[in-house]
Design a protein around this motif. Sequence first.
Motif, mmCIF file in Angstrom:
data_model
loop_
_atom_site.group_PDB
_atom_site.id
_atom_site.type_symbol
_atom_site.label_atom_id
_atom_site.label_comp_id
_atom_site.label_asym_id
_atom_site.label_seq_id
_atom_site.Cartn_x
_atom_site.Cartn_y
_atom_site.Cartn_z
ATOM 1 N N PHE A 144 -7.219 1.906 2.726
ATOM 2 C CA PHE A 144 -6.403 0.804 3.258
ATOM 3 C C PHE A 144 -7.128 0.225 4.468
ATOM 4 O O PHE A 144 -7.455 0.956 5.412
ATOM 5 N N PRO A 172 -1.797 5.956 1.492
ATOM 6 C CA PRO A 172 -3.251 5.983 1.691
ATOM 7 C C PRO A 172 -3.662 7.246 2.443
ATOM 8 O O PRO A 172 -2.910 7.772 3.254
ATOM 9 N N THR A 214 -6.304 -1.406 -0.694
ATOM 10 C CA THR A 214 -5.600 -2.624 -0.277
ATOM 11 C C THR A 214 -6.175 -3.178 1.019
ATOM 12 O O THR A 214 -6.409 -2.428 1.972
ATOM 13 N N CYS A 221 0.841 -1.201 0.000
ATOM 14 C CA CYS A 221 0.000 0.000 0.000
ATOM 15 C C CYS A 221 0.880 1.257 0.000
ATOM 16 O O CYS A 221 1.812 1.372 0.791
#
Length: 423
Positions: free
Chosen positions: A256, A186, A285, A183
Amino acid sequence: MLASNYKIAPGKFTGIQSRRNAGCSPPNAHVAGGRGFLSSRGIQATAVVGDTFHAECVTSTIETMTYHDNCMAEIGEAAPVVNNNDVQVGGLSLPTLSLILGGLVLGGYAVKKTFDTPSRTYDQNVGDEYDSWTEDGILEYYWGEHIHLGYYTKAEREAGYKKRDFIEAKYTFIDKMLEWSGCKDPKTILDVGCGIGGTSRHLAKYFPNAQITGITLSRNQVKRGTELAKERNINNVEFKVMDALAMDYPDNSFDFVWACESGEHMPDKKAYVEEMMRVLKPGGTLAIATWCQRDETEDNPLSEEDKDRLQFLYDEWAHPYFVSKEEYGRICQSTGQLDDIVISDWTAPTIDSWRHSIWVGVWDPWIVIFKGPLAWYKVMREIVTLERMHRAFFDGLMEYGMIKAVKTESKIDNTVVKVEKEP
């Protein structure tokens, strides 16, 4: 009447002949314990070392014996009768010693039975259990702000886990999991099963421009997490009491979704994954770290012993059940909106946490000692369970499952689950 006792010497014999004078009735004879009997040929008996032979007759003499194994018998004066109360061991009579030993055996059995009987069976009580653990402070004292396992590199494992700082290993785990998730930058993060917020605060500092929200079933954890955030002047994090299986957030709310060691407590693993996927934005993610049992197949079913061991682990720490990392992969597939699914086993870099957590208590027991007998009992139960956990992971009955995926814009078919080797 004459009576004689004869001490049996080492070996065995089966025949003793008694010659009787005229007018003498058959001798009254027996071997102690009732194994002897009488026949027209005289006394027939089978004896072992320590038996006493007794015969009575007006006039009778022992004439012959039939020996076996080249044994020797000693015939003569009456054997003394031993009173067990006169025999002492370490100043204690045999009856007293027997009572003490019997009490120790029964006490040991009672202790084992107590620690083999789970005390916190799952009954929608996860929030209550974490309220209790948070309130007594022992878990936070030893495990720090992160109620999850640590990460030990191969070099650290080879050097010996006791040389590693126990709490620092937990920060390393967060960094490794974040790196593994893939990730990037985010803006909104959801920490599902946040505990007292250690990971949420760490992510808030790592992503200062993001807003982090941690949810838990424990009101005490929300209170403690909020206190610690204020103490550290971390303003981009908040904590809420919320059920992870029925979240209040609308669809597509977070970039996320992070779930570290919360799946173990979920009574519906499919709903757990689906709800996290629901609140995840397309392109976002999902990263899960969770204790898993090994995958059960027709060729490799769980034995009854395996099931018993797992049941104890369920019932001692308020877990409804575990599933395999492979099952998590299949659940992700079944959503139809998760792609780039990867599963991995991180048992090797995390297993040392179980015994390391025991040793930190051995090195620094004072908080437990000062809290009194109830705390001693509770901590002893935790030690037993920590060791059982270590053995379950060591034996391969349990695995440390890592699962990650990316949410798609629309439904997809035939997604593939990639299996990565453990680090």
